[in-house]
Design an enzyme around this catalytic site. Structure first.
Site, PDB file in Angstrom:
ATOM      1  N   THR A  47     -51.739  -1.729 -18.673  1.00  0.00           N
ATOM      2  CA  THR A  47     -50.469  -2.420 -18.448  1.00  0.00           C
ATOM      3  C   THR A  47     -50.394  -3.741 -19.201  1.00  0.00           C
ATOM      4  OG1 THR A  47     -50.512  -1.411 -16.252  1.00  0.00           O
ATOM      5  CG2 THR A  47     -48.865  -3.107 -16.611  1.00  0.00           C
ATOM      6  N   TYR A 135     -62.714   4.956 -15.848  1.00  0.00           N
ATOM      7  CA  TYR A 135     -61.246   5.034 -15.837  1.00  0.00           C
ATOM      8  C   TYR A 135     -60.815   6.321 -16.523  1.00  0.00           C
ATOM      9  CZ  TYR A 135     -56.469   3.222 -16.891  1.00  0.00           C
ATOM     10  OH  TYR A 135     -55.120   3.021 -17.011  1.00  0.00           O
ATOM     11  N   LYS A 163     -61.374   4.767 -11.370  1.00  0.00           N
ATOM     12  CA  LYS A 163     -59.915   4.714 -11.321  1.00  0.00           C
ATOM     13  C   LYS A 163     -59.415   6.024 -11.909  1.00  0.00           C
ATOM     14  CE  LYS A 163     -55.768   2.549 -13.213  1.00  0.00           C
ATOM     15  NZ  LYS A 163     -55.191   1.546 -14.154  1.00  0.00           N
ATOM     16  N   ILE A 209     -55.301   0.617  -8.377  1.00  0.00           N
ATOM     17  CA  ILE A 209     -55.096  -0.316  -9.488  1.00  0.00           C
ATOM     18  C   ILE A 209     -53.681  -0.049  -9.966  1.00  0.00           C
ATOM     19  CG2 ILE A 209     -55.832  -1.018 -11.785  1.00  0.00           C
ATOM     20  CD1 ILE A 209     -58.693  -0.363 -10.968  1.00  0.00           C
TER      21      ILE A 209
END
Length: 297
Positions: A47, A135, A163, A209
């Site tokens: 992000t 991730y 994640k 997250i």
């Protein structure tokens, strides 16, 4: 070390109109997140538009986050790259700043084999001393790591969690069947995070997250708190707001919709760096409609 659980905001990187980093806006965003009881922060993740940041800018963003946060909440710093050596370099850097963990993505673009993915994580793990969150985000990396591969990666001693951004709420249970250690499981999908919490169990070693918590940190954090307190009615009410906003904030390539929303309610520029572009007029109206429905504007 803090207990790494709860809602961690995947922070945007605010830009000025000339596309330089707006350090004042970033610092204000961090303060606003902490004052709204967010559980932790993730600078320089997806992000944050991290692939468009120079290494110097990357370092500055992490440094600012560490300085302004001042140990009030834990920090999981993004240190990802599709180059193993670059991922090691970034992880060593965030380790030097005493963050709580590093977030390391399944390598994108190269399309490595399962063995190559495992060796990437092992190399970063072996070259550093920092706890690592693996991730998995197939929409960005073009690879959805299997449960067996993720369990193998998570078996490395300092890879303490995952994640997962697939939205697959069966993943926590599948991993529990394969793992011989306790790990923290973060949802990377705001739309399904409450179901992900439930499948992760009631022990609390779970979280999200989140992109959406850039805009509504308190509602998102309150949802997780309500889940842990076994207050399902409150959690489900909050989840409805999270779900509605998540649908709007992914109407175009993220984080452009989030930045547009924040320009309306937090006076942050909607600027994104190429190859991302700002929202179309149609998508601006979608975001505005949802913000009005949620009484955010």
């Amino acid at each position: 070390m803090y207990s790494l659980m709860g809602v961690f905001t995947a922070l945007i990187t605010p830009f000025k109109d000339d596309f330089s980093i707006d350090e004042n806006a970033f610092c204000h965003l961090i303060e606003e997140q902490i004052s709204n009881n967010i559980h932790g922060l993730v600078p320089c993740g997806t992000t944050a538009e991290c692939p468009t940041l120079s290494f110097e800018e990357y370092c500055k963003v992490i440094e600012l986050c560490v300085k302004i946060t001042n140990k009030r909440v834990p920090i999981i710093a993004g240190s990802s790259s599709n180059s193993t050596q670059e991922a090691i370099k970034r992880t060593l850097y965030v380790q030097s700043l005493n963050v709580d963990a590093a977030l390391v993505v399944v390598p994108y673009y190269n399309r490595p084999s399962d063995e190559g993915i495992y060796q990437h994580f092992k190399a970063v793990h072996d070259a550093t001393n920092l706890p690592i969150i693996a991730y998995n985000i197939p929409n960005r990396s073009a690879i959805d790591a299997s449960d067996a591969l993720l369990a193998r990666i998570l078996s490395l001693p300092r890879i303490i969690g995952l994640k997962d951004s697939t939205g697959d709420v069966s993943r926590p249970l599948n991993l529990k069947l394969l793992l011989n250690k306790e790990v923290v499981l973060f949802s990377g999908d705001d739309s399904t995070c409450l179901g992900f919490y439930a499948q992760s169990g009631s022990g609390g070693r779970t979280g999200c997250i989140s992109v959406v918590s850039n805009v509504i940190p308190k509602i998102h954090a309150d949802m997780h708190n309500a889940f842990l307190a076994n207050n399902m009615k409150e959690a489900m009410n909050a989840n409805l707001s999270v779900f509605k906003l998540a649908k709007a904030l992914f109407c175009q390539s993220s984080p452009a919709p989030t930045k547009y929303a924040m320009s309306l309610i937090k006076n942050i520029s909607p600027a994104v760096r190429l190859p991302l572009v700002e929202l179309t007029q149609e998508n601006k109206l979608k975001v505005e409609k949802t913000l009005k429905e949620l009484k955010l504007i």
